[in-house]
Design a protein around this motif. Structure first.
Motif, PDB file in Angstrom:
ATOM      1  N   ASN A 153       6.712  28.456  46.626  1.00 16.32           N
ATOM      2  CA  ASN A 153       7.867  29.319  46.322  1.00 16.32           C
ATOM      3  C   ASN A 153       9.122  28.504  46.091  1.00 16.32           C
ATOM      4  O   ASN A 153       9.898  28.770  45.171  1.00 16.32           O
ATOM      5  CB  ASN A 153       8.148  30.274  47.490  1.00 16.32           C
ATOM      6  N   ILE A 157       8.938  26.514  42.844  1.00 19.72           N
ATOM      7  CA  ILE A 157       9.073  27.387  41.673  1.00 19.72           C
ATOM      8  C   ILE A 157      10.533  27.763  41.440  1.00 19.72           C
ATOM      9  O   ILE A 157      11.016  27.755  40.299  1.00 19.72           O
ATOM     10  CB  ILE A 157       8.172  28.636  41.833  1.00 19.72           C
ATOM     11  N   THR A 185      12.454  26.358  38.152  1.00 23.75           N
ATOM     12  CA  THR A 185      13.035  27.351  37.243  1.00 23.75           C
ATOM     13  C   THR A 185      14.496  26.998  36.975  1.00 23.75           C
ATOM     14  O   THR A 185      14.951  26.968  35.824  1.00 23.75           O
ATOM     15  CB  THR A 185      12.956  28.771  37.850  1.00 23.75           C
ATOM     16  N   ILE A 205       5.680  34.399  34.000  1.00 24.19           N
ATOM     17  CA  ILE A 205       6.661  35.459  34.272  1.00 24.19           C
ATOM     18  C   ILE A 205       7.730  35.508  33.185  1.00 24.19           C
ATOM     19  O   ILE A 205       8.143  36.592  32.753  1.00 24.19           O
ATOM     20  CB  ILE A 205       7.290  35.314  35.688  1.00 24.19           C
ATOM     21  N   GLU A 260       4.085  48.125  36.659  1.00 24.96           N
ATOM     22  CA  GLU A 260       3.727  46.712  36.816  1.00 24.96           C
ATOM     23  C   GLU A 260       4.051  46.180  38.205  1.00 24.96           C
ATOM     24  O   GLU A 260       5.040  46.547  38.817  1.00 24.96           O
ATOM     25  CB  GLU A 260       4.517  45.873  35.810  1.00 24.96           C
ATOM     26  N   LYS A 261       3.208  45.288  38.675  1.00 26.18           N
ATOM     27  CA  LYS A 261       3.463  44.596  39.936  1.00 26.18           C
ATOM     28  C   LYS A 261       3.611  43.093  39.652  1.00 26.18           C
ATOM     29  O   LYS A 261       3.024  42.574  38.712  1.00 26.18           O
ATOM     30  CB  LYS A 261       2.292  44.826  40.906  1.00 26.18           C
ATOM     31  N   PHE A 262       4.375  42.447  40.481  1.00 25.39           N
ATOM     32  CA  PHE A 262       4.585  41.011  40.301  1.00 25.39           C
ATOM     33  C   PHE A 262       4.263  40.273  41.593  1.00 25.39           C
ATOM     34  O   PHE A 262       4.424  40.822  42.679  1.00 25.39           O
ATOM     35  CB  PHE A 262       6.038  40.739  39.919  1.00 25.39           C
ATOM     36  N   ARG A 304       4.876  37.202  44.411  1.00 29.21           N
ATOM     37  CA  ARG A 304       6.086  36.587  44.973  1.00 29.21           C
ATOM     38  C   ARG A 304       6.565  35.421  44.087  1.00 29.21           C
ATOM     39  O   ARG A 304       7.751  35.308  43.781  1.00 29.21           O
ATOM     40  CB  ARG A 304       5.805  36.103  46.404  1.00 29.21           C
ATOM     41  N   ASN A 305       5.634  34.560  43.667  1.00 29.20           N
ATOM     42  CA  ASN A 305       6.011  33.418  42.815  1.00 29.20           C
ATOM     43  C   ASN A 305       6.731  33.875  41.558  1.00 29.20           C
ATOM     44  O   ASN A 305       7.723  33.288  41.148  1.00 29.20           O
ATOM     45  CB  ASN A 305       4.758  32.643  42.378  1.00 29.20           C
ATOM     46  N   GLN A 306       6.178  34.916  40.958  1.00 31.61           N
ATOM     47  CA  GLN A 306       6.768  35.401  39.710  1.00 31.61           C
ATOM     48  C   GLN A 306       8.155  35.971  39.957  1.00 31.61           C
ATOM     49  O   GLN A 306       9.093  35.691  39.213  1.00 31.61           O
ATOM     50  CB  GLN A 306       5.848  36.462  39.095  1.00 31.61           C
ATOM     51  N   ILE A 314      10.196  35.260  42.352  1.00 31.79           N
ATOM     52  CA  ILE A 314      11.129  34.182  42.720  1.00 31.79           C
ATOM     53  C   ILE A 314      11.626  33.441  41.479  1.00 31.79           C
ATOM     54  O   ILE A 314      12.817  33.133  41.354  1.00 31.79           O
ATOM     55  CB  ILE A 314      10.463  33.227  43.742  1.00 31.79           C
ATOM     56  N   SER A 315      10.728  33.188  40.548  1.00 34.96           N
ATOM     57  CA  SER A 315      11.141  32.502  39.320  1.00 34.96           C
ATOM     58  C   SER A 315      12.143  33.354  38.540  1.00 34.96           C
ATOM     59  O   SER A 315      13.212  32.878  38.136  1.00 34.96           O
ATOM     60  CB  SER A 315       9.912  32.192  38.456  1.00 34.96           C
ATOM     61  N   ALA A 316      11.813  34.630  38.358  1.00 31.10           N
ATOM     62  CA  ALA A 316      12.680  35.503  37.562  1.00 31.10           C
ATOM     63  C   ALA A 316      14.020  35.760  38.258  1.00 31.10           C
ATOM     64  O   ALA A 316      15.077  35.754  37.609  1.00 31.10           O
ATOM     65  CB  ALA A 316      11.969  36.828  37.277  1.00 31.10           C
ATOM     66  N   THR A 355      15.528  33.774  40.388  1.00 34.78           N
ATOM     67  CA  THR A 355      16.295  32.526  40.286  1.00 34.78           C
ATOM     68  C   THR A 355      16.994  32.472  38.934  1.00 34.78           C
ATOM     69  O   THR A 355      18.191  32.188  38.840  1.00 34.78           O
ATOM     70  CB  THR A 355      15.371  31.291  40.436  1.00 34.78           C
ATOM     71  N   LYS A 356      16.245  32.786  37.869  1.00 38.76           N
ATOM     72  CA  LYS A 356      16.828  32.725  36.528  1.00 38.76           C
ATOM     73  C   LYS A 356      18.013  33.678  36.401  1.00 38.76           C
ATOM     74  O   LYS A 356      19.073  33.319  35.891  1.00 38.76           O
ATOM     75  CB  LYS A 356      15.765  33.056  35.479  1.00 38.76           C
ATOM     76  N   ILE A 357      17.831  34.906  36.878  1.00 39.49           N
ATOM     77  CA  ILE A 357      18.906  35.899  36.753  1.00 39.49           C
ATOM     78  C   ILE A 357      20.149  35.460  37.537  1.00 39.49           C
ATOM     79  O   ILE A 357      21.279  35.576  37.058  1.00 39.49           O
ATOM     80  CB  ILE A 357      18.397  37.292  37.218  1.00 39.49           C
ATOM     81  N   LYS A 369      13.656  46.349  38.842  1.00 38.86           N
ATOM     82  CA  LYS A 369      13.061  45.478  37.829  1.00 38.86           C
ATOM     83  C   LYS A 369      11.652  45.048  38.237  1.00 38.86           C
ATOM     84  O   LYS A 369      10.755  44.948  37.398  1.00 38.86           O
ATOM     85  CB  LYS A 369      13.944  44.250  37.608  1.00 38.86           C
ATOM     86  N   PHE A 370      11.455  44.791  39.550  1.00 38.58           N
ATOM     87  CA  PHE A 370      10.169  44.247  39.979  1.00 38.58           C
ATOM     88  C   PHE A 370       9.326  45.260  40.749  1.00 38.58           C
ATOM     89  O   PHE A 370       8.294  44.897  41.313  1.00 38.58           O
ATOM     90  CB  PHE A 370      10.389  42.981  40.817  1.00 38.58           C
TER      91      PHE A 370
END
Lengths: 269, 269
Positions: A7, A10, A14, A51, B2-4, B6-8, B10-12, B14-16, B33-34
């Motif tokens: 985690n 990642i 990112t 993602i 949709e389900k995501f 934890r890794n996904q 966290i990446s998204a 972080t980006k936002i 969103k998630f």
């Protein structure tokens, strides 16, 4: 040595990718920073790739070979793009923006990081595959947008000046005819600014007849370089005779109707 | 829906966060969103908070209350800062940068996204706690740096012009004395640009005697606003008598030695 969880890696990877758009980052950078095996980092990258592509938030590309690695290529989902462009149209429709001489006040918008970051991503997405070496603009109001596009493309920004400055060293100056006013104007650029044989994209806040873009083509010839794309925030479509045919815009501005409403809509492309 | 994983998420997330510095983002934005529970998102945020603080890559703050949420506050580790500033000194020491009139050519650097993004983060970090409303600069060369600082602080950029423009509406113009040349100059700003009672930070590429910064203080008085900080990329320390005492800089430039070497070093600040 420190260890990190998946985690944590990642999140940090990112961040590093997003902050270095279009720059190839060697996997060793990550294996060293996180004290992890290449296979571990590769798995982290797969999760990030997955993602970003699922949410259309740009993409992560793998480049193989000795100089290889991964890079983040910017992107925005069609949903987010439309939402943003419609929001921008609403802002532009405010009648308080009409100033004497029938101009539209947009200075606050072209200097607003929230707007410019999104507009920059939209424009940069159109030029991601063009092997761009420089993003070029003419001072002053297009600079933040052009900077954002340059950052997203991972290239140098070049700002053409209206007059020569002592701090620029030797310069090349050309005359060009402003398409909308038919006046002769100058543009001037340091000889050091562009290497010969370069591909350039021109970015500006406003497109009228396209005289400035036309002048840029001439200026770039002096640097044995060529214009491969044009992007503007607002296209004044009330001027029908454009000197330039191919360009990308975000908003189309048609003028003011008899009741003094601002006529704008999202660009068709 | 949709389900995501934890890794996904966290990446998204972080980006936002990274793409919206200093903006408070409500947790509902992420839960919607998630398609995840608030407690799940909170755990994601703890992982992100932890890694950013461990690697000194900025920080994530939680703001409680109805208008609360989380926000990313930019930062750079001392190690990365030093490495970057030393790299920048090496680049500046290139004798090819000396141009007639004993000027140092820096235009390429102030328009280089790699450099400006890092310099902007360093300067913004100094003003994160000042409740800044606007970042102000004077055209032209400081615009990308000022834009980057404005973005990191999550506020509007304001560009003061050298002359009035029809596209700015009503303007306020003041005269000021350039500290290094003793000449009287103009600066001009749209009346719409700054709300009264605002806190502003002035950002520029180069500080000589500080006459421009002094002029900005006068100009801001016309808007019933005040200057709460000054940041520059390069401070020319060969000019001993500064009109301004408190400011932050990244590089100190002392001039050229008798053998025509460029004398620069990291600012002691």
């Amino acid at each position: 040595m420190e260890k990190f969880t998946r985690n944590q890696r990642i999140s940090a990877i990112t961040k590093i990718l997003i902050e270095n758009p279009n720059k190839i980052i060697n996997l060793n950078t990550f294996t060293e920073k996180f004290n992890a095996a290449k296979s571990t980092i590769s798995e982290d990258l797969i999760a990030i790739k997955d993602i970003l592509s699922r949410l259309s938030m740009g993409r992560v590309e793998t480049i193989s070979g000795a100089a290889g690695g991964v890079r983040y290529v910017c992107g925005i989902s069609e949903e987010d793009r439309l939402k943003f462009v419609e929001e921008l149209c609403m802002i532009l429709k405010d009648r308080e923006r009409i100033i004497p001489g029938n101009f539209l006040y947009v200075t606050d918008l072209v200097l607003n990081p929230y707007i410019i970051q999104r507009a920059g991503t939209i424009l940069a997405s159109a030029f991601n595959n063009l092997n761009v070496d420089y993003v070029v603009t003419v001072e002053t109001k297009g600079i933040p947008l052009a900077y954002e596009v340059a950052k997203m493309l991972g290239v140098q920004l070049v700002v053409v000046r209206r007059e020569t400055k002592v701090t620029e060293g030797s310069t090349v100056t050309i005359n060009y005819v402003s398409g909308s006013t038919n006046r002769i104007q100058n543009m001037s650029l340091s000889k050091r600014a562009i290497k010969s044989g370069s591909n350039c994209v021109f970015i500006d806040d406003f497109m009228k007849a396209g005289g400035t873009a036309f002048g840029i083509i001439d200026l770039l010839k002096e640097f044995d370089s060529k214009l491969v794309g044009i992007g503007v925030l607002i296209d004044n479509i009330s001027i029908e005779k454009k000197l330039i045919e191919e360009y990308v815009s975000i908003i189309e501005f048609e003028g003011f109707d008899p009741d003094n409403n601002v006529i704008v809509y999202p660009s068709k492309r």
